[in-house]
Scaffold this motif. Structure first.
Motif, PDB file in Angstrom:
ATOM      1  N   TYR A  57       0.796  -1.027  -0.083  1.00 47.88           N
ATOM      2  CA  TYR A  57       0.102  -0.088   0.052  1.00 47.88           C
ATOM      3  C   TYR A  57       0.759   1.416   0.067  1.00 47.88           C
ATOM      4  O   TYR A  57       2.063   1.162   0.531  1.00 47.88           O
ATOM      5  N   GLU A 121      -1.086   6.918  -5.755  1.00 46.72           N
ATOM      6  CA  GLU A 121      -1.178   5.869  -6.772  1.00 46.72           C
ATOM      7  C   GLU A 121      -0.500   5.918  -7.750  1.00 46.72           C
ATOM      8  O   GLU A 121       0.015   7.096  -8.203  1.00 46.72           O
ATOM      9  N   SER A 141      -1.445  -3.162   5.039  1.00 51.18           N
ATOM     10  CA  SER A 141      -1.862  -2.171   6.026  1.00 51.18           C
ATOM     11  C   SER A 141      -2.548  -2.795   7.166  1.00 51.18           C
ATOM     12  O   SER A 141      -3.529  -3.984   6.901  1.00 51.18           O
TER      13      SER A 141
END
Length: 206
Positions: A57, A121, A141
């Motif tokens: 992430y 992103e 996460s």
């Protein structure tokens, strides 16, 4: 080992625990978060020396409304030392919201954009949910974890859906604070356990 909790009760207990952990994280000064990130990054990099492809992430900026262990610096380091890195793509498509997890290749900090909810992103082509099967390691996460590998996600179920595409032999690593390591968590049948827990002070194998 943590027992599986009935579905409705588990959802309510998870929601309460998330709120408690989020409040505790928000009370931590930004400077301390940054110190913890540096300590955790060193442990992560040591763990991932031989990993070919890593999925991770991309964290929101320190000091934001949802504090979480930072991954931006460690992701850039992995990329610069030649390892292949995949990161989530959350922004809507031209047809609307993405209903399935999606990934794209990380190609450096200059090839990032603000995605859904301001989460960074990659700007490259989306590879689809099945791309996660390419990852040898997945940095997950988490709001809390137990020593036997149970994980409390941040809510919404994105990682739960994504991990369905991870290889059975992929190493799942949760990045948390020391206080996020707890004795027990409510769990549901779909919850997948993680293999390694990395805090600022410890690397634990579940």
């Amino acid at each position: 080992m943590t027992a599986t909790t009935p579905e409705g009760a588990a959802a309510r207990a998870k929601s309460q625990l998330r709120a408690e952990r989020l409040a505790a994280r928000r009370a931590v000064p930004t400077m301390i978060w940054q110190e913890w990130d540096e300590q955790r990054d060193a442990r992560v990099l040591e763990q991932l020396t031989d990993a070919g492809t890593i999925a991770t992430y991309l964290s929101m900026p320190a000091g934001g409304s949802r504090p979480e262990p930072g991954t931006l610096a460690v992701t850039e380091t992995l990329w610069r030392r030649g390892q292949r890195v995949l990161a989530p793509v959350l922004s809507p498509t031209a047809d609307g919201a993405r209903h399935d997890p999606d990934w794209a290749r990380y190609e450096g900090p200059d090839r990032l954009r603000d995605g859904l909810w301001g989460i960074p992103e990659p700007t490259g082509p989306a590879l689809g949910a099945a791309a996660l099967a390419q990852a040898d390691v997945v940095l997950c996460s988490a709001m809390a974890v137990t020593l036997d590998g149970r994980r409390l996600g941040v809510g919404g179920g994105w990682f739960d859906r994504a991990l369905a595409f991870a290889r059975p032999d992929a190493l799942l690593v949760a990045l948390v604070t020391d206080d996020d390591v707890v004795d027990a968590l409510p769990t549901e049948p779909h919850d997948r356990t993680i293999d390694v827990i990395v805090t600022p002070t410890r690397t634990l194998h579940a």
